[in-house]
Design a protein around this motif. Structure first.
Motif, short mmCIF file in Angstrom:
data_model
loop_
_atom_site.label_atom_id
_atom_site.label_comp_id
_atom_site.label_asym_id
_atom_site.label_seq_id
_atom_site.Cartn_x
_atom_site.Cartn_y
_atom_site.Cartn_z
N LYS A 283 -1.07 8.23 12.33
CA LYS A 283 -0.16 6.86 12.62
C LYS A 283 -1.14 5.72 11.71
O LYS A 283 -0.56 4.79 11.61
N GLY A 284 -2.08 5.95 11.12
CA GLY A 284 -2.95 5.33 10.17
C GLY A 284 -3.75 4.32 10.84
O GLY A 284 -4.21 3.36 10.28
N THR A 285 -3.98 4.74 11.95
CA THR A 285 -5.01 3.81 12.86
C THR A 285 -6.26 4.35 12.84
O THR A 285 -7.35 3.49 12.76
N CYS A 286 -6.56 5.30 13.01
CA CYS A 286 -8.08 6.19 13.08
C CYS A 286 -8.58 6.19 11.84
O CYS A 286 -9.88 6.20 11.84
N GLY A 287 -8.15 6.37 10.61
CA GLY A 287 -8.64 6.65 9.36
C GLY A 287 -9.34 7.88 9.18
O GLY A 287 -9.98 8.09 8.10
N PRO B 76 3.16 3.41 -3.64
CA PRO B 76 2.08 2.45 -3.53
C PRO B 76 1.39 2.34 -2.10
O PRO B 76 2.31 2.83 -1.15
N LYS B 77 0.27 2.00 -1.85
CA LYS B 77 -0.36 1.80 -0.63
C LYS B 77 0.55 1.12 0.40
O LYS B 77 1.15 0.08 0.13
N THR B 78 0.56 1.48 1.66
CA THR B 78 1.09 0.83 2.80
C THR B 78 0.20 -0.10 3.30
O THR B 78 -1.01 -0.35 2.98
N ARG B 79 0.73 -1.02 4.30
CA ARG B 79 -0.01 -2.17 4.85
C ARG B 79 -1.41 -1.50 5.56
O ARG B 79 -2.19 -2.10 5.40
N ARG B 80 -1.04 -0.41 6.30
CA ARG B 80 -2.25 0.12 6.86
C ARG B 80 -3.29 0.68 6.02
O ARG B 80 -4.57 0.71 6.39
N GLN C 137 -0.52 8.52 5.42
CA GLN C 137 0.39 7.23 5.33
C GLN C 137 0.97 7.20 3.80
O GLN C 137 1.98 6.98 3.49
N ALA C 138 0.22 7.94 2.91
CA ALA C 138 0.44 8.20 1.50
C ALA C 138 1.69 9.06 1.36
O ALA C 138 1.54 10.19 1.43
N GLN C 139 2.87 8.46 0.86
CA GLN C 139 4.02 9.14 0.56
C GLN C 139 4.16 9.61 -0.81
O GLN C 139 3.81 8.94 -1.78
#
Length: 117
Positions: free
Chosen positions: A75-79, A94-98, A113-115
């Motif tokens: 989900k892009g929260t833990c890193g 491009p990078k997402t907000r997270r 998160q990187a599409q």
């Protein structure tokens, strides 16, 4: 003047006086630079190559190709899925907000998160 052939070759031998001076090969950062068609990433000191699969995350593409990236939440929260993109960054959206919240380093991406474009 007749042609001279080398042993084991059907190509004429080039004599020192007949060699032509060629232009230097193009520099990799010039306008004719070839962009990689794969995404090369590093995570925890290990380097991986991922074939781009448009429309999916870098993490899903890697896992689908047997590249076992460390991850947890997706989900892009833990890193935990943070990677360094070594080559092929142009293949990613491009990078997402997270991602921007997690790091300000351009080469660092959250694989979940990187599409891929």
């Amino acid at each position: 003047m007749g042609k001279t052939f080398t042993v084991g070759s059907l190509k004429p031998a080039v004599r020192p006086s007949e060699r032509s001076i060629s232009a230097a090969p193009p520099k990799p950062d010039g306008p004719s630079a070839v962009r990689p068609s794969v995404i090369q990433i590093e995570q925890k000191g290990k380097t991986f190559t991922v074939q781009p699969a448009p429309g999916v995350s870098l993490l899903d593409a890697a896992l689908g190709q047997g590249v076992l990236l460390d991850h947890k939440c997706k989900k892009g929260t833990c890193g935990r899925c943070m990677v360094t993109v070594l080559a092929g960054a142009h293949l990613l959206a491009p990078k997402t907000r997270r991602e921007r919240e997690k790091t300000d380093q351009p080469a660092k991406r959250l694989a979940c998160q990187a599409q891929i474009q």
